[in-house]
Design an enzyme around this catalytic site. Structure first.
Site, PDB file in Angstrom:
ATOM      1  N   ASN A   3       0.712  -5.635   3.419  1.00 46.03           N
ATOM      2  CA  ASN A   3      -0.321  -6.488   4.262  1.00 46.03           C
ATOM      3  C   ASN A   3      -0.177  -8.147   3.361  1.00 46.03           C
ATOM      4  O   ASN A   3      -0.517  -8.368   2.427  1.00 46.03           O
ATOM      5  CB  ASN A   3      -1.768  -6.288   3.622  1.00 46.03           C
ATOM      6  CG  ASN A   3      -2.186  -5.222   4.495  1.00 46.03           C
ATOM      7  OD1 ASN A   3      -2.143  -4.790   5.626  1.00 46.03           O
ATOM      8  ND2 ASN A   3      -2.896  -4.238   3.740  1.00 46.03           N
ATOM      9  N   ARG A  30      -1.137 -10.934   3.272  1.00 47.78           N
ATOM     10  CA  ARG A  30      -2.285 -11.801   3.223  1.00 47.78           C
ATOM     11  C   ARG A  30      -3.187 -11.408   1.845  1.00 47.78           C
ATOM     12  O   ARG A  30      -2.803 -10.358   1.079  1.00 47.78           O
ATOM     13  CB  ARG A  30      -3.259 -11.371   4.344  1.00 47.78           C
ATOM     14  CG  ARG A  30      -3.417 -10.110   4.618  1.00 47.78           C
ATOM     15  CD  ARG A  30      -4.508  -9.849   5.979  1.00 47.78           C
ATOM     16  NE  ARG A  30      -4.682  -8.613   6.271  1.00 47.78           N
ATOM     17  CZ  ARG A  30      -5.404  -7.730   5.594  1.00 47.78           C
ATOM     18  NH1 ARG A  30      -5.966  -7.946   4.736  1.00 47.78           N
ATOM     19  NH2 ARG A  30      -5.174  -6.583   6.329  1.00 47.78           N
ATOM     20  N   GLU A  69       2.373   0.408   3.809  1.00 45.18           N
ATOM     21  CA  GLU A  69       2.385  -1.043   4.652  1.00 45.18           C
ATOM     22  C   GLU A  69       2.393  -1.905   3.663  1.00 45.18           C
ATOM     23  O   GLU A  69       1.884  -1.719   2.557  1.00 45.18           O
ATOM     24  CB  GLU A  69       1.534  -1.015   5.764  1.00 45.18           C
ATOM     25  CG  GLU A  69      -0.001  -0.944   5.320  1.00 45.18           C
ATOM     26  CD  GLU A  69      -0.986  -1.133   6.420  1.00 45.18           C
ATOM     27  OE1 GLU A  69      -0.648  -0.540   7.330  1.00 45.18           O
ATOM     28  OE2 GLU A  69      -2.164  -1.656   6.156  1.00 45.18           O
ATOM     29  N   GLU A 110       0.880  -1.151  -0.058  1.00 39.59           N
ATOM     30  CA  GLU A 110       0.101  -0.025   0.030  1.00 39.59           C
ATOM     31  C   GLU A 110       0.854   1.273   0.007  1.00 39.59           C
ATOM     32  O   GLU A 110       1.785   1.326   0.629  1.00 39.59           O
ATOM     33  CB  GLU A 110      -0.728  -0.013   1.174  1.00 39.59           C
ATOM     34  CG  GLU A 110      -1.786  -1.296   1.088  1.00 39.59           C
ATOM     35  CD  GLU A 110      -2.832  -1.151   2.593  1.00 39.59           C
ATOM     36  OE1 GLU A 110      -2.768  -0.326   3.320  1.00 39.59           O
ATOM     37  OE2 GLU A 110      -3.633  -2.007   2.570  1.00 39.59           O
TER      38      GLU A 110
END
Length: 1680
Positions: free
Chosen positions: A383, A385, A381, A365
């Site tokens: 993620n 997943r 960040e 992101e």
């Protein structure tokens, strides 16, 4: 998050593929780009070979889903779709799923989809889906091959992949290994790595903290000491780092996500609370600070890496629409950044993944600040997943991401996966270098996704929980969606707030936006939860979103500005809310009443109006709407505005205006005072099977669902738009609008809090929610920290600092908007007729319908040929193909005849109400003869056409017996009109409807319980069958519903069995007894115009003359029709013979007329039933029914005139023949009828011909007056009454009838008739007196003024009813004063001066006791009467003083004293407004005085006539006029105003109104005595009105003018209960004294007089004076 889609509509493929089974079998196809090729299917048994062929390292056949809700649903569906498309076996992979008790109880969809369900502990996710040890244990016990963690819960916990890798045998994790997850999955570690890789980052607490990615010691994880340097360990650290980072900043939990563990801080003072909140939401997670980047877009790259070292970017998504840093709308591909910048973002993401050895799907992101031309970005960040919005990427790339995760977990290289090869446009496998260098194919169109969450947008997106009652998603070609709920599911307190995701594809961004808007409009989500569906529609429609001009702070700004979702218009919202609540209240009242009756108890609802109306108060947009909802039909509800008195005080406001028209419609101020509004709005409300309501309002249908909120609010879902009506605002009660756990109070008990400051924290769906104080004050705790609280629960109380600062809602006191009827009614005559009939029946069943307007329209259309033609045409339409063409043609010809006969019907505006309907009701008649034709002519034509149609249909039925039943409806319509008119039957049916509803409550017509139950069922069924046609109307006064009504219901409950609803429905109708009675009285008033045969005045007059001639000549076989020259006529001959035959039976002419004027038996039967009703509630009905019976049994005017003409003919003939015996016989016969004939006699005393000539003279005089400027008004007085306008058509009794009856012509014969009529009138008026010296003169000049004089005295042998002598005027005044003094009233009420004349002479005109001087003289003194007949107002103005002077001269010659009590009576043929004083009034109506005048217009006409007469008497030299009258001994002057005839709109005949009486006191200065209005003064003595001296007297006309009905109401005296007395005074029976007859016929020899006396004694029964009265205080019941 839980559950699944509702039915097969919950998931829709973009390519139009059909949804398949959702129970774990087949799944709906996932979205794929149009035209995207699919790989060929292979044998399901070759999964091992498939993995081996693609270079895989392990096979996964059994997969544990370590997640719930929407994540679990999506994983199972996606993998099953891949398995089906690849192996034609959707069950190839076995799914083992964890499930908590809450998920199972909530009927979550993933629970049903799983192959193996593993129950786990409930509560917070740390007990289940985030419990690493639990997941590993379940995986090991069930020997799964892999674990899919999805997003949230344990998906980012490095301990999970580490624990699975350590298992024996190892278990594959569909995600990154523990090391890379720790390095990039942790927000702090990933930012450190990003800084080390050179990716730009925003200022944060780890500025300058890096690792050496090129060092041989780099193991892919950030060392703990390096990691700790970027963490904030406490509040002090937060303050220190915050000062270096700068404000505004973000406090974030490294392990947070999905909007949890993040707070924005704009000033240092709020930093400590924010840090504590984040630490509480993600316990144990490291925390860091980062500078808030404003005006930025949130862009993310979809990353996938394999265990072979390859990583690719599958385009990316724009997730900038966020609230509280949680994504709401996502879209892809990214369009805001230029391609060059986007490639930099993708390259940086791939480099990060490779740097740490990342494996699996992930998202990098960024924050981007710029536009399509360029800008800058910084790392946010990573993620580690799959993200919930990943279907956006799936649609634009064609890659099934959960299936791709499965491939990666099985060790298959990315370049070998078929979907990845297709994404790069290669059929052959690709190695790592090729993947890094090859550019993918262009994205397939554009996709926008919207998250559907269980949150309340009106309360700042606070989470909600509860059950779901409906979930419906309607298919669209380019829309795909999935939900974690179904219609029977629920959202519990530990679930994720997201319950669904909707994706829309389009060729470009705007096309996708429009598709998503359409999809959201087709979503229906109802239940205890609130959702964001409507708010999403508003967001997608804003110019900022459609123009792609927004940032991550945009949505939070809208929320702060209190931007609301799309809502229905305020008018519609308020009305539908009132309808929903009102209907529920009425249904509850009916159910409660039925329950009480079933238990044998008395329903309290019968004492009020809760069964028929409900008060509803709604607060909408800070305005309180006080409304009333009443029943307008079985499915019709009426809404009206209740009038409220504004509360006192400065905070009270009143909003006026028209709802939806003025400013008040916008929820704010008040508009004008109600201009353009209406009193009542009607709606058709019908229940739906799913608990909703179908509301037809203003011709438009709406679907509404309602739910009562905690605390008294109402949530209304109207046409998929949500409207909230809050309860009354009380800032002192601190409640929560969501369910959750009270974590802690932020303010101590008893401490002070300022407005807007948080006072407590709740844990709601794994988030911390602050509760703010609405006002400043002292907080007192109620709930305990740690306790679970429900929505609406009281948390604390607040003692306000300043209660005056609390504003209250304004009260709306305007009017409703002018809306149309619920259903657009037809405008054809037969449709208007049917609608009016239905509405009249509904009103008589007790519904709130404007029955008066409906009855007016009904009477206007009754028996109209056009209506008959329309009904026949409607029934013929469906039979045209079944009837023979010849029959169809014949029926059509008859219909055409009826249409020509009708000549068209003018349109009635307003759906049967309004001014036209009122005018129709006021004309008092039924459907009149079209084009002015006679009643009998057009009724005969209708009958002939109806019989012809019936005959033609019978012929067709005989020819086709099998189809005969199909013709029944047409035959029935023809049969209805076979008699020519249906009016009597229709009105009789209305009476039946009334009796059906009142049968249990009125004893005389109450049948057995079974009969009543059957009638009730019939009434309810009929009402339901026609209930959709009801219209609105103002509520009429309610009737009585006392203990007797309840007892009747209790007695009947056994006959209704278990279903007491019809009985309660009957009780509800009885609650509106007042309105039902009022309408029934109108029906009774119209019965006389439709219940008798057609009127034929000329034929009746001719037949009466012939019959009289035959009877007097004794030749009953004569075929001569009289001397009127009508010629031979068969009908007339038969009438003459029949009348002559009845003559031989000693019937009087009036008896003959009554026998010929027969009323409809059906009407007489209903009237007879109504007349027997008892009880105070039915007194009006019974009295009016009896009056109607008398009126209907009395012949109509033209028949009575013909009978009176025969009397006069005999009198004139006897007088001209000189036969004294015949004169006495003729006069005796004329005086014998008890029924009044004054209205007929005046037409002979002052014939219409003279009146017309007088009007012509008046018009000439008026023209002359106008020329001189006088205008005809008396000097100093009031102008005379208005005369008819020029050109007004005035009809008189036919000249043919006059000639045929009297058999004479010329002025001499006319004067003889006038003289005889005058004698007869005076003798009938003075039948209780001895009359002597009766002389009638007619001036020979052009005026032809008729005058009469006579002497009279009270006949002692015929005492007036009652034996007690009446007191003198002085005694009466003294008694009245004494009574007033005893009651505590001022004694000054005794009249004095000129007012003393109004004090009443006993009964106001006991002529023998008019003065105290003559009171002691006895009854032996003769008085003198003078009579003058004027044929015009102008004539009366000219000749009145001459009449007075003549009377004064006669008195002077005879030597009468000033104390004489003589009378003057003047007859004037009135040509002004209708008198109306003779119309009957209802003694129990709200205003008895107004009712006595027959209504406002009639009373005004009466008062206007009185004022005009008073002005005439006081005009010019009033003193001289009074002197002349007193000289003549005249104490009272009575004017008899006989209206000229008008043409009845209903029958075409001349309508004569009964004359009115106005008596003026001469001593009082020519002031009218109101007690004597419309009472013949000679009769007043017999009425004994002095007995009611303590009452205010109101007279009610009775059809029999010889019967006088009064309503006496106790005069208002403080402290004394109100009493009523009703009295009926028939006159003394018997005829005039012999001396009166002798005076009338001119004397005679003694022997002849003796002979006449013997004959009279033989014929006449003895005189038996009668009197009937009711002396029952305060009950008001009328008896005779």
């Amino acid at each position: 998050m839980e559950g699944a889609p509702h039915g097969t509509d919950a998931v829709t493929a973009s390519n139009g593929g059909e949804c398949r089974q959702q129970d774990g079998g087949l799944t709906a196809p996932l979205p794929s780009a149009p035209g995207m090729p699919l790989l060929p299917a292979v044998d399901a048994a070759d999964l091992d070979a498939y993995v081996t062929a693609l270079g895989g390292r392990r096979v996964i056949r059994k997969l544990l889903i370590a997640n719930n809700g929407i994540a679990a649903v999506k994983a199972m569906r996606s993998i099953r779709q891949w398995a089906y498309e690849t192996f034609l076996d959707a069950r190839l992979i076995t799914f083992v799923s964890l499930a908590t008790p809450e998920d199972i109880a909530a009927n979550a969809e993933f629970v049903r989809m799983a192959d193996v369900l593993v129950p786990v502990p409930g509560g917070p996710n740390r007990n289940n889906y985030a419990n690493v040890e639990l997941i590993a244990d379940v995986a090991a016990r069930h020997r799964v091959d892999g674990v899919w963690a999805g997003w949230g819960h344990a998906s980012e916990n490095p301990a999970l992949p580490a624990r699975l890798a350590a298992a024996s045998p190892p278990i594959a994790f569909l995600g990154p290994p523990a090391g890379p997850m720790a390095a990039l999955g942790d927000k702090i570690a990933s930012t450190i790595v990003a800084q080390a890789a050179g990716v730009p980052t925003a200022p944060w607490s780890g500025n300058g903290v890096t690792v050496d990615l090129e060092s041989p010691d780099w193991a892919g994880t950030v060392p703990d000491d390096v990691f700790a340097r970027a963490c904030v360990s406490g509040v002090d650290d937060a303050v220190r780092f915050g000062r270096s980072v700068g404000f505004p900043l973000v406090v974030k939990a490294s392990e947070g996500g999905g909007g949890k563990g993040i707070r924005v801080v704009r000033e240092e003072g709020a930093l400590a609370d924010a840090w504590r909140a984040v630490a509480g939401e993600v316990p144990g997670s490291p925390i860091f600070l980062m500078r808030l980047v404003t005006e930025a877009r949130h862009l993310e790259v979809q990353l996938v890496a394999d265990e072979h070292g390859s990583a690719i970017a599958l385009y990316g998504r724009d997730c900038s629409v966020q609230r509280r840093h949680q994504k709401i709308i996502e879209e892809g591909p990214v369009s805001v950044a230029p391609p060059a910048v986007w490639r930099q973002l993708e390259a940086a993401a791939v480099a990060l993944a490779k740097a740490v050895g990342y494996v699996g799907a992930g998202t990098v992101e960024y924050l981007y600040r710029g536009d399509e031309a360029g800008g800058e970005f910084c790392f946010l960040e990573l993620n580690p997943r799959l993200q919930v919005e990943h279907p956006v990427t799936e649609w634009i790339t064609g890659v099934n991401l959960p299936a791709l995760q499965l491939h990666v977990a099985m060790g298959i290289p990315l370049g070998a996966v078929p979907s990845v090869r297709r994404f790069f446009g290669s059929e052959a496998p690709l190695d790592g270098a090729a993947l890094a260098s090859r550019r993918p194919i262009a994205p397939y169109g554009h996709v926008i996704a919207a998250r559907v969450t269980a949150e309340n947008p009106d309360e700042g997106f606070t989470p909600t929980s509860g059950a779901l009652s409906e979930l419906t998603f309607r298919s669209a070609p380019h829309v795909w969606a999935y939900f974690s709920l179904n219609a029977a599911g629920s959202v519990h307190a530990f679930a994720d707030s997201q319950i669904g995701h909707i994706f829309a594809w389009g060729v470009d961004r705007d096309a996708a936006r429009r598709e998503l808007l359409l999809a959201l409009a087709n979503v229906s989500l109802r239940g205890e939860i609130r959702t964001t569906v409507e708010y999403l529609q508003m967001l997608l429609s804003t110019p900022a979103f459609s123009g792609n001009r927004f940032s991550t702070a945009w949505l939070d700004g809208l929320i702060a500005a209190k931007a609301t979702a799309v809502r229905p218009p305020p008018t519609l919202a308020v009305l539908c809310g009132a309808l929903l609540r009102g209907r529920a209240a009425l249904a509850a009242a009916h159910a409660a009443a039925a329950a009480c009756l079933e238990r044998g108890q008395r329903p309290s609802s019968l004492a009020g109006r809760s069964l028929v109306e409900a008060d509803v108060d709604l607060i909408y947009e800070d305005v309180n709407y006080p409304l009333c909802v009443s029943r307008g039909g079985p499915s019709i509800l009426n809404v009206s505005v209740r009038v409220l008195t504004p509360a006192a005080g400065p905070a009270a406001e009143t909003v006026r205006g028209v709802l939806g028209v003025g400013d008040a419609a916008e929820g704010g101020g008040g508009g004008g005072a109600g201009g353009g509004g209406v009193e009542v709005v009607s709606a058709d409300v019908r229940p739906l099977s799913d608990g909703g309501l179908l509301i037809l309002l203003d011709g438009v249908s709406h679907v509404a669902y309602g739910r009562e909120e905690a605390g008294g609010g109402l949530r209304l879902t109207l046409d998929s738009q949500t409207v909230t009506f809050p309860a009354a605002y009380d800032p002192g009660m601190l409640t929560t609008s969501v369910s959750g756990k009270l974590v802690r109070f932020l303010v101590d008990h008893g401490a002070h809090v300022t407005a807007g400051s948080p006072y407590a924290e709740l844990e709601v769906m794994k988030m911390y929610l602050s509760l703010d104080a609405p006002e400043s004050g002292i907080v007192r705790h109620v709930a305990s920290p740690g306790a679970a609280v429900d929505s609406g629960a009281l948390i604390a109380t607040l003692v306000l600092d300043d209660a005056s600062k609390v504003t209250t809602v304004a009260a709306f006191q305007g009017t409703l908007p002018p809306l149309g009827p619920p259903v657009v009614a037809g405008d054809k005559p037969q449709q208007r007729f049917a609608d009016a009939l239905v509405r009249a029946e509904l009103a008589l069943r007790g519904y709130d319908v404007d029955g008066s307007a409906a009855l007016g329209v009904l009477m206007r259309l009754l028996d109209n040929p056009v209506v008959a033609a329309g009904e026949l045409s409607d029934e013929l339409a469906p039979l045209r193909g079944r009837l023979p063409q010849g029959v169809v043609g014949e029926v059509e010809r008859e219909i055409a005849k009826l249409r020509r006969l009708g000549g068209g019907v003018p349109a009635i505006t307003g759906g049967g109400g309004g001014a036209t309907a009122t005018a129709d009701a006021a004309d008092g008649g039924g459907g009149g003869p079209p084009d002015g034709g006679a009643d009998g002519d057009w009724q005969a034509a209708i009958a002939a056409s109806a019989r012809a149609v019936a005959s033609a249909v019978d012929v067709a039925a005989a020819a086709a017996p099998d189809a005969a039943a199909d013709f029944d409806r047409l035959r029935a319509v023809a049969a209805r009109y076979a008699a020519g008119r249906i009016a009597p039957g229709v009105l009789a049916s209305l009476v039946d409807v009334y009796l059906e509803g009142e049968r249990p409550f009125c004893a005389p017509v109450a049948g057995s319980a079974a009969d009543v139950a059957g009638a009730a069922g019939k009434a309810v069924g009929a009402a339901k069958a026609t209930g959709g046609q009801g219209g609105g109307g103002a509520a009429a006064p309610s009737g009585e519903s006392g203990a007797g009504s309840v007892d009747a219901l209790l007695e009947l409950r056994g006959a209704f069995g278990d279903d007491l609803a019809p009985l309660v429905e009957m009780a509800a109708g009885h609650c509106n007894l007042g309105a039902k009675n009022a309408l029934l009285l109108e029906v009774l008033a119209r019965l006389g115009t439709v219940s008798k045969p057609p009127a034929r005045p000329a034929a009746a007059a001719a037949a009466a003359a012939a019959a009289a001639a035959a009877a007097s000549s004794g030749d009953s076989s004569s075929d001569e029709s009289g001397s009127g020259g009508l010629g031979p006529d068969a009908v007339l001959k038969r009438a003459v013979k029949a009348r002559a035959a009845r003559r031989r039976k000693n019937l009087t002419p009036l008896d003959v007329a009554a026998a010929d004027d027969v009323c409809s038996p059906a009407v007489l039967s209903r009237l007879s039933t109504l007349s027997r009703l008892t009880g105070a509630a039915y007194a009006d009905i019974a009295l009016r029914a009896r009056m109607a019976l008398v009126d209907l049994r009395r012949p109509r005017f033209h028949l009575r005139r013909a009978a009176v003409a025969s009397y006069l003919d005999r009198l004139v003939a006897a007088r001209s023949g000189g036969d004294e015996d015949e004169q006495h016989e003729a006069m005796e016969q004329a005086l014998s009828p008890v029924a009044s004939m004054l209205d007929v006699l005046v037409t002979f005393v002052a014939p219409d011909a003279l009146v017309r000539r007088g009007d012509a003279d008046d018009a000439a005089a008026a023209d002359a007056g106008a020329a001189t400027g006088n205008g005809g008004a008396p000097e100093g007085g009031e102008a005379p009454p208005a005369r008819p306008a020029a050109g007004r058509k005035r009809l008189s009794v036919s000249a043919v009838a006059a000639a045929s009856v009297l058999g004479r012509s010329g002025r001499a014969s006319e004067n003889a008739v006038r003289s005889a009529a005058a004698r007869l009138q005076l003798l009938r008026s003075y039948r209780a007196y001895d009359v002597d010296n009766l002389r009638v003169d007619i001036a020979p000049d052009g005026d032809q003024l008729l005058t009469a004089s006579w002497s009279f005295r009270f006949h002692k042998s015929r005492p007036a009813p009652g034996s007690k002598p009446l007191p003198s005027a002085a005694a009466a005044a003294t008694a009245a004063a004494a009574a007033a003094a005893a009651a505590g009233q001022p004694t000054g009420l005794t009249p004095s001066g000129s007012e003393a004349a109004l004090a009443s002479f006993d009964s106001a005109d006991n002529l023998s006791l008019a003065t105290s001087a003559t009171a002691d003289a006895g009854d032996g003194v003769y008085r003198t009467g003078t009579y003058a007949v004027f044929t015009s107002w102008e004539q009366m103005e000219r000749l009145f003083d001459g009449v007075l002077a003549k009377a004064a001269a006669a008195a002077t010659r005879s030597g009468l004293s000033d104390t004489s009590v003589n009378v003057l009576t003047c007859l004037l043929r009135w040509s002004g407004a209708p008198l109306g004083g003779t119309h009957a009034a209802s003694p129990s109506s709200p205003s008895v005085q107004a009712a006595a005048g027959g209504g406002g217009s009639h009373r005004e006409a009466n008062d206007g006539a009185s004022r005009a007469l008073e002005a005439l008497l006081k005009a010019h030299d009033a003193g001289r006029r009074q002197t002349l009258a007193l000289t003549a001994g005249i104490r009272t002057i009575t004017f008899i105003l006989a209206p000229v005839p008008s043409v009845s709109a209903g029958s075409g005949e001349e309508a004569y109104e009964y004359p009115g009486f106005y008596t003026f006191r001469v001593p009082g200065g020519f002031v009218e005595d109101p007690i004597l209005r419309h009472i013949d003064p000679p009769m007043a003595f017999q009425l004994e009105l002095a007995r009611l001296s303590n009452f205010d007297i109101t007279r009610f006309a009775y059809p029999n003018r010889a019967v006088h009905v009064f309503f006496a109401q106790d005069k208002a005296v403080s402290g004394r209960p109100e009493r009523h007395r009703s009295a009926v005074r028939p006159p003394a029976s018997g005829g005039p004294s012999p001396s009166s007859l002798t005076s009338a016929v001119g004397g005679g020899c003694p022997r002849a007089r003796a002979r006449r006396q013997r004959r009279r004694r033989r014929r006449r029964p003895p005189a038996t004076p009668t009197r009937a009265s009711l002396c029952a205080p305060s009950c008001g019941t009328w008896r005779c």
